[in-house]
Design a protein around this motif. Structure first.
Motif, PDB file in Angstrom:
ATOM      1  N   LEU A  87      -2.947  15.790   8.225  1.00  0.00           N
ATOM      2  CA  LEU A  87      -3.027  16.791   9.297  1.00  0.00           C
ATOM      3  C   LEU A  87      -1.929  17.816   9.117  1.00  0.00           C
ATOM      4  CD1 LEU A  87      -3.799  14.465  12.336  1.00  0.00           C
ATOM      5  CD2 LEU A  87      -5.293  16.266  11.432  1.00  0.00           C
ATOM      6  N   ARG A  88      -0.713  17.300   8.779  1.00  0.00           N
ATOM      7  CA  ARG A  88       0.435  18.179   8.588  1.00  0.00           C
ATOM      8  C   ARG A  88       0.170  19.162   7.443  1.00  0.00           C
ATOM      9  NH1 ARG A  88       4.524  18.155   5.154  1.00  0.00           N
ATOM     10  NH2 ARG A  88       3.974  16.150   4.282  1.00  0.00           N
ATOM     11  N   MET A  89      -0.466  18.633   6.382  1.00  0.00           N
ATOM     12  CA  MET A  89      -0.712  19.490   5.222  1.00  0.00           C
ATOM     13  C   MET A  89      -1.952  20.351   5.401  1.00  0.00           C
ATOM     14  SD  MET A  89       0.266  16.994   2.013  1.00  0.00           S
ATOM     15  CE  MET A  89      -0.840  15.696   2.461  1.00  0.00           C
ATOM     16  N   GLY A  90      -2.695  20.142   6.479  1.00  0.00           N
ATOM     17  CA  GLY A  90      -3.896  20.932   6.710  1.00  0.00           C
ATOM     18  C   GLY A  90      -5.107  20.445   5.936  1.00  0.00           C
ATOM     19  N   ASP A  91      -5.052  19.236   5.427  1.00  0.00           N
ATOM     20  CA  ASP A  91      -6.211  18.668   4.717  1.00  0.00           C
ATOM     21  C   ASP A  91      -7.290  18.212   5.690  1.00  0.00           C
ATOM     22  OD1 ASP A  91      -4.989  19.060   2.369  1.00  0.00           O
ATOM     23  OD2 ASP A  91      -4.529  16.964   1.953  1.00  0.00           O
ATOM     24  N   LEU A  92      -6.860  17.903   6.901  1.00  0.00           N
ATOM     25  CA  LEU A  92      -7.799  17.384   7.898  1.00  0.00           C
ATOM     26  C   LEU A  92      -7.757  18.261   9.144  1.00  0.00           C
ATOM     27  CD1 LEU A  92      -7.270  13.500   8.002  1.00  0.00           C
ATOM     28  CD2 LEU A  92      -9.259  14.744   7.139  1.00  0.00           C
ATOM     29  N   LEU A  93      -8.894  18.288   9.825  1.00  0.00           N
ATOM     30  CA  LEU A  93      -8.941  18.960  11.123  1.00  0.00           C
ATOM     31  C   LEU A  93      -9.142  17.906  12.189  1.00  0.00           C
ATOM     32  CD1 LEU A  93     -11.283  21.907  10.137  1.00  0.00           C
ATOM     33  CD2 LEU A  93      -8.799  21.973  10.412  1.00  0.00           C
ATOM     34  N   LEU A  94      -8.547  18.155  13.366  1.00  0.00           N
ATOM     35  CA  LEU A  94      -8.587  17.145  14.409  1.00  0.00           C
ATOM     36  C   LEU A  94      -9.213  17.716  15.672  1.00  0.00           C
ATOM     37  CD1 LEU A  94      -5.756  14.780  15.362  1.00  0.00           C
ATOM     38  CD2 LEU A  94      -6.405  16.465  17.054  1.00  0.00           C
ATOM     39  N   SER A  95     -10.018  16.891  16.306  1.00  0.00           N
ATOM     40  CA  SER A  95     -10.591  17.322  17.575  1.00  0.00           C
ATOM     41  C   SER A  95     -10.682  16.124  18.511  1.00  0.00           C
ATOM     42  CB  SER A  95     -11.988  17.905  17.316  1.00  0.00           C
ATOM     43  OG  SER A  95     -12.752  17.824  18.481  1.00  0.00           O
ATOM     44  N   THR A  96     -10.356  16.299  19.778  1.00  0.00           N
ATOM     45  CA  THR A  96     -10.486  15.179  20.711  1.00  0.00           C
ATOM     46  C   THR A  96     -11.560  15.477  21.721  1.00  0.00           C
ATOM     47  OG1 THR A  96      -8.715  16.142  22.039  1.00  0.00           O
ATOM     48  CG2 THR A  96      -8.099  14.353  20.564  1.00  0.00           C
ATOM     49  N   TYR A 109       0.862  -1.183   0.000  1.00  0.00           N
ATOM     50  CA  TYR A 109       0.000   0.000   0.000  1.00  0.00           C
ATOM     51  C   TYR A 109       0.896   1.229   0.000  1.00  0.00           C
ATOM     52  CZ  TYR A 109      -3.357  -3.405   1.716  1.00  0.00           C
ATOM     53  OH  TYR A 109      -4.156  -4.498   1.863  1.00  0.00           O
ATOM     54  N   SER A 110       0.450   2.242  -0.692  1.00  0.00           N
ATOM     55  CA  SER A 110       1.252   3.460  -0.643  1.00  0.00           C
ATOM     56  C   SER A 110       0.495   4.532   0.123  1.00  0.00           C
ATOM     57  CB  SER A 110       1.599   3.924  -2.057  1.00  0.00           C
ATOM     58  OG  SER A 110       0.825   5.027  -2.418  1.00  0.00           O
ATOM     59  N   VAL A 111       1.246   5.299   0.914  1.00  0.00           N
ATOM     60  CA  VAL A 111       0.632   6.357   1.710  1.00  0.00           C
ATOM     61  C   VAL A 111      -0.021   7.379   0.783  1.00  0.00           C
ATOM     62  CG1 VAL A 111       1.093   8.182   3.387  1.00  0.00           C
ATOM     63  CG2 VAL A 111       2.270   5.992   3.588  1.00  0.00           C
ATOM     64  N   ASP A 112       0.667   7.685  -0.336  1.00  0.00           N
ATOM     65  CA  ASP A 112       0.122   8.670  -1.276  1.00  0.00           C
ATOM     66  C   ASP A 112      -1.244   8.249  -1.810  1.00  0.00           C
ATOM     67  OD1 ASP A 112       2.280  10.243  -0.902  1.00  0.00           O
ATOM     68  OD2 ASP A 112       3.350   9.609  -2.716  1.00  0.00           O
ATOM     69  N   ASP A 113      -1.341   6.958  -2.177  1.00  0.00           N
ATOM     70  CA  ASP A 113      -2.622   6.466  -2.689  1.00  0.00           C
ATOM     71  C   ASP A 113      -3.698   6.548  -1.613  1.00  0.00           C
ATOM     72  OD1 ASP A 113      -1.471   5.961  -5.075  1.00  0.00           O
ATOM     73  OD2 ASP A 113      -1.289   3.785  -4.809  1.00  0.00           O
ATOM     74  N   ARG A 114      -3.287   6.226  -0.389  1.00  0.00           N
ATOM     75  CA  ARG A 114      -4.261   6.234   0.701  1.00  0.00           C
ATOM     76  C   ARG A 114      -4.751   7.663   0.964  1.00  0.00           C
ATOM     77  NH1 ARG A 114      -8.404   4.574   2.540  1.00  0.00           N
ATOM     78  NH2 ARG A 114      -8.723   4.155   4.760  1.00  0.00           N
ATOM     79  N   ILE A 115      -3.834   8.631   0.834  1.00  0.00           N
ATOM     80  CA  ILE A 115      -4.233  10.027   1.023  1.00  0.00           C
ATOM     81  C   ILE A 115      -5.314  10.399   0.006  1.00  0.00           C
ATOM     82  CG2 ILE A 115      -3.480  12.444   0.747  1.00  0.00           C
ATOM     83  CD1 ILE A 115      -0.825  11.610   2.046  1.00  0.00           C
ATOM     84  N   ILE A 116      -5.098   9.967  -1.237  1.00  0.00           N
ATOM     85  CA  ILE A 116      -6.074  10.273  -2.286  1.00  0.00           C
ATOM     86  C   ILE A 116      -7.431   9.666  -1.940  1.00  0.00           C
ATOM     87  CG2 ILE A 116      -6.691   9.856  -4.711  1.00  0.00           C
ATOM     88  CD1 ILE A 116      -3.593  10.000  -5.246  1.00  0.00           C
ATOM     89  N   LEU A 163      -0.477   6.712   8.831  1.00  0.00           N
ATOM     90  CA  LEU A 163       0.531   7.616   8.268  1.00  0.00           C
ATOM     91  C   LEU A 163      -0.115   8.654   7.357  1.00  0.00           C
ATOM     92  CD1 LEU A 163       3.449   5.133   7.426  1.00  0.00           C
ATOM     93  CD2 LEU A 163       3.352   6.807   9.291  1.00  0.00           C
ATOM     94  N   ALA A 164      -1.116   8.201   6.611  1.00  0.00           N
ATOM     95  CA  ALA A 164      -1.798   9.117   5.694  1.00  0.00           C
ATOM     96  C   ALA A 164      -2.520  10.218   6.479  1.00  0.00           C
ATOM     97  CB  ALA A 164      -2.778   8.340   4.813  1.00  0.00           C
TER      98      ALA A 164
END
Lengths: 241, 179
Positions: free
Chosen positions: A221-230, A176-183, A215-216
């Protein structure tokens, strides 16, 4: 000239020749090999244009036809020997075609029988019973058998062994590739959909997919594509786009 | 003596493995002639029975219980047919040549088909339809091939005598082929 057939339809160069003979309604017993050579060459040329792979056997057969054709067309001595040689070549080809045609006909009958047999279903013998089958009827075996009987018996033993001891199945490792999973995750989080990290990981079919997913998520999160809340021990993820 | 029920039970238990007439002779303590009669009667019993969906067949010397061909369609609705069970025309041709000319070498097969038949022979061997039958005493000692007992089963044959007759059109020595 319209060619509606392709080279893959034939099981060999003789099959193709027979088709051409039939197509042109030529008589096998009164065959004009010059005409056949032309048709054969036309067909192969056409196949070549369509970038179809033509096996060496077809070319070899065509070469034979062209050899015959050139000998026949070239002005030459009408000596006994030459005529005889040409006739031999003709007879040879017709003999081969006729013999091939016979087996082709028979194979069609075999095909019918094969289909019929497929329509008669048996039940498989149980593996347990198969193991228990007496392999020899001691008092009644004859001793005038050949090594091939032994070989056949061995084949049978091996088959039974295979049945009773099914093959171990090896599992192919899929990378599996992380890049593909991100997509794929971007698609999942489209429309600001909310998912918990647990949901996401639980859906993974195996550990490596789980790790790639994790990892994806980190990368997104690092790229700002996702927002996180706990909240209450759960980690919620939401698409930022 | 002629216990149809017993034979039916045996054939059911042995399924697609089937049972040979020789084994039946031993089990029922019959001589060859009466065993043949018994088996023929038994086959007819199924053939004529309107209430039984089964047939008794004898392919390659092995007796088996099979479903009647006419029920195939309805059984088929419950099955997913595997296309890989189809034999290609090339495979059928090769098998035909081997069946009629066995034992035969690969080169002899190729002479008739005009096609390299190495892979085909291997595939047919893997399918257990042909097998090695020793080696020829010519240079290189090439492998001789013959058909296997599963060949007989797959083509509904009891023996090679049942193969369709080959029409031999001989070309006479003096036959004027080309004018």
């Amino acid at each position: 000239m319209a060619f509606e057939v392709t080279i893959e339809q034939f099981s060999g160069p003789l099959d193709l020749m027979l088709y051409l003979i039939k197509d042109k309604k030529l008589d096998l017993f009164d065959l004009n090999i010059l005409e056949l050579a032309n048709q054969y060459a036309d067909f192969l040329n056409h196949a070549k244009e369509q970038k179809l792979e033509i096996a060496a056997e077809y070319i070899a057969e065509l070469a034979g036809l062209i050899e015959y054709k050139s000998k026949k067309l070239l002005p030459r001595d009408k000596s006994e020997l030459d005529v005889k040689e040409l006739e031999d070549q003709e007879t040879d080809l017709v003999k081969r075609l006729l013999e091939y045609q016979r087996y082709k006909e028979v194979s069609m009958e075999l095909a019918v029988r094969y289909q019929e047999r497929l329509q008669q279903h048996t039940k498989p013998i149980s593996v347990q019973l198969l193991k228990d089958i007496k392999t020899s009827l001691k008092d009644s075996i004859s001793y005038d058998q050949t090594p091939y009987d032994l070989m056949n018996a061995m084949v049978k033993v091996m088959q039974r062994f295979k049945l009773a001891n099914p093959h171990e199945v090896s599992i192919e490792r899929v990378e599996y590739s992380v890049d593909d999973r991100i997509i794929s995750l971007r698609m999942e989080f489209l429309n600001k959909k909310v998912m918990t990290l647990d949901d996401l990981l639980e859906k993974s079919p195996n550990v490596s997919f789980m790790i790639v997913t994790f990892l994806a998520v980190l990368d997104m999160l690092r790229m700002g594509d996702l927002l996180l809340s706990t909240q209450n021990d759960a980690i919620y993820l939401k698409g930022a786009v | 003596m002629e216990d149809f029920g017993t034979l039916e039970a045996i054939l059911f238990a042995f399924g697609d493995e089937g049972i040979t007439k020789f084994q039946l002779q031993t089990v029922f303590n019959l001589d060859e002639g009466s065993c043949n009669t018994f088996v023929e009667d038994f086959k007819n019993h199924y053939k004529e029975s309107a209430t039984s969906g089964l047939d008794v067949v004898e392919y390659g010397g092995v007796l088996k219980l099979v479903t009647k061909q006419k029920h195939h369609e309805i059984i088929g609705e419950l099955l997913e047919f595997n296309r890989t069970r189809q034999l290609s025309q090339a495979a059928l041709e090769t098998l035909a040549i081997i069946a009629y000319k066995q034992p035969i070498t690969r080169v002899e097969i190729e002479e008739i088909r005009g096609v390299n038949s190495d892979m085909m022979c291997r595939r047919l061997e893997a399918l257990d339809l042909i097998c090695e039958a020793g080696r020829n005493d010519t240079p290189g000692r090439p492998i001789l091939y013959e058909v296997t007992s599963s060949f007989f089963d797959v083509f509904k044959l009891t023996s090679l005598d049942e193969l369709p007759e080959i029409k031999v059109e001989m070309i006479g020595e003096n036959h004027e082929l080309f004018k």
